[in-house]
Scaffold this motif. Sequence first.
Motif, short mmCIF file in Angstrom:
data_model
loop_
_atom_site.label_atom_id
_atom_site.label_comp_id
_atom_site.label_asym_id
_atom_site.label_seq_id
_atom_site.Cartn_x
_atom_site.Cartn_y
_atom_site.Cartn_z
N ARG A 1 60.13 -46.45 33.38
CA ARG A 1 60.09 -46.12 31.97
C ARG A 1 61.31 -46.65 31.24
O ARG A 1 61.21 -47.22 30.15
CB ARG A 1 59.97 -44.61 31.79
N ARG B 1 58.08 -49.16 24.49
CA ARG B 1 57.77 -47.75 24.74
C ARG B 1 57.16 -47.10 23.50
O ARG B 1 56.22 -46.31 23.60
CB ARG B 1 59.04 -47.00 25.16
N LEU C 1 53.62 -48.37 23.29
CA LEU C 1 52.77 -47.74 24.30
C LEU C 1 52.44 -46.31 23.92
O LEU C 1 51.27 -45.87 24.02
CB LEU C 1 53.47 -47.79 25.66
N LEU C 2 53.43 -45.56 23.49
CA LEU C 2 53.18 -44.16 23.10
C LEU C 2 52.24 -44.09 21.90
O LEU C 2 51.35 -43.23 21.84
CB LEU C 2 54.50 -43.46 22.80
N THR D 1 49.97 -46.31 21.04
CA THR D 1 48.63 -46.69 21.49
C THR D 1 47.97 -45.55 22.25
O THR D 1 46.78 -45.26 22.05
CB THR D 1 48.73 -47.94 22.38
N ILE D 2 48.72 -44.90 23.12
CA ILE D 2 48.15 -43.77 23.88
C ILE D 2 47.74 -42.64 22.95
O ILE D 2 46.65 -42.06 23.08
CB ILE D 2 49.16 -43.29 24.94
N ALA D 3 48.61 -42.32 21.98
CA ALA D 3 48.31 -41.23 21.06
C ALA D 3 47.06 -41.54 20.23
O ALA D 3 46.15 -40.70 20.09
CB ALA D 3 49.51 -40.97 20.13
N GLY E 1 44.72 -43.71 21.02
CA GLY E 1 43.59 -43.77 21.93
C GLY E 1 43.03 -42.39 22.23
O GLY E 1 41.81 -42.18 22.24
N LEU E 2 43.93 -41.44 22.49
CA LEU E 2 43.46 -40.07 22.73
C LEU E 2 42.79 -39.49 21.49
O LEU E 2 41.74 -38.83 21.59
CB LEU E 2 44.65 -39.20 23.15
N THR F 1 39.42 -41.07 21.14
CA THR F 1 38.52 -40.55 22.18
C THR F 1 37.99 -39.18 21.81
O THR F 1 36.78 -38.90 21.93
CB THR F 1 39.26 -40.49 23.52
N VAL G 1 42.25 -48.62 18.95
CA VAL G 1 43.37 -48.65 19.88
C VAL G 1 44.14 -49.97 19.74
O VAL G 1 45.38 -49.99 19.73
CB VAL G 1 42.86 -48.44 21.32
#
Length: 473
Positions: A11, A19, A22-23, A25-27, A29-30, A33, A187
């Motif tokens: 990390r 970072r 990435l965070l 994109t993940i947030a 994406g969730l 979803t 995303v």
Amino acid sequence: MSLDTRADRFRYRRSLASRVTLLTTIAVGLAVTFVATGAYLTARVQLRSTVDDTLLERAHAAASPVYVEELRAYLDQVTVSGGLPAWALGASDVKVALVVADGSHAYTFQVVKGSKLSLGSPEAQVARGQSASSLRTISVDGVPYRVAAVPSTTPNVAVIVAQSLEPTQRVLKKLGIVSLLFGLAGVITAGLGGWGVARSGLRPVRRLTAKAEEIARTEKLDPIPIEGDDEIARLSAAFNQMLTSLAASRDRQRRLVADAGHELRTPLTSLRTNLDLLEQADAAGTALPADARQELLDDVRGQVEELTTLVGDLVELARDEPMAQVIESAELHEVLDAALTRVRRRAAPGVVIEVEAEPWVTIGDPAAIERAYTNVLDNAVKWSPSDGTVHVTLRRGVLTVDDEGPGIAEADLPHVFERFWRSEESRSMPGSGLGLSIVAQVAQRHSGSVRAERSPYGGARFVLALPGDPSRT
């Protein structure tokens, strides 16, 4: 190596921008979803509810006595490949059946050739009046059908209406594909947006990093420009303050080295001159008079003592760390008595020192406090006339020393505690200009204070205050 350690190394090996991207994109994406899943489930429930309501509505419409008899007569007359009237179906994917309570016969019409409904006990219970209605899903030749059964007004007869769920499943499949595509697009857009925001938002950090690297490479302590009023601007301001402090510290260090070299050069030059005179006299074979030789030796001894004092003062002032000495209770009136004993040995015979002291105890380094007291008293004795009086008082931890000398000019008062600072009048007198700086340092280390001002006796007054408690004596 544990998994947590490897994860931390992975990390923190990544850049801050990656970072953040990435965070983000993940947030996103969730979030996409959850929204897509919620929309899909809501649409599925809503479509199923619509199908159920439509089937029940049609079944109740066909359950009237007129329609039931008409339907039974119609089913008795038509072939299996025939068709139903529009009022009974309203759609080409609907099947109709009549179930008689005794189970002796049931009339079933099939819209799709070669397929039949597999009816069972739930529909029979509706025909017998044991259940108000029935809704369930069955499979006909691998095709799911939603089956609704309602009792008719004709006794022991239930009307069955079944509709294929293939259209609904096609709609849900398309909805799932569309949600997936839009989710992936969201995303990807979030990743690109996060990267752009990270690159733009971290630009001041990169500029600050480049500035720090430039300072490390060139040692130029120029401040960086500050833009905005956010956290990065505050970090830049703090960095500039650090640069200012570092520049001031470097200037003090350079001044200390320059002043120390200047102060050391004078006694060393005098010491070398006196030694050269002694050596030349011995080499020439002409002995110096005893008085002159003793004067030279006394001068050398005085210069050695001056060098010793100067080196000790430099070592004391070079300590930037907190006190490393043993910390203990110090009775200031006893420390003052020891300092007075040392000062009286060096004072001129005509100088009188009047003392008035009260008991006071502080926590600190007695040796350092004694040195500070000695420096203040030495300064007062040095500036007092040959027949003058030095007034010393110690009340509630506050040492006040007054002399009857020429005093300190108003312009010089802010500088008396600076290292190597000496007034124009004192440059011809012995001393290194470090004594009062040591006093200020000792006061600071003991959470005390020191100040210089004009004395009511005409000379200078120094006030050194240290915290403590008289009840510990």
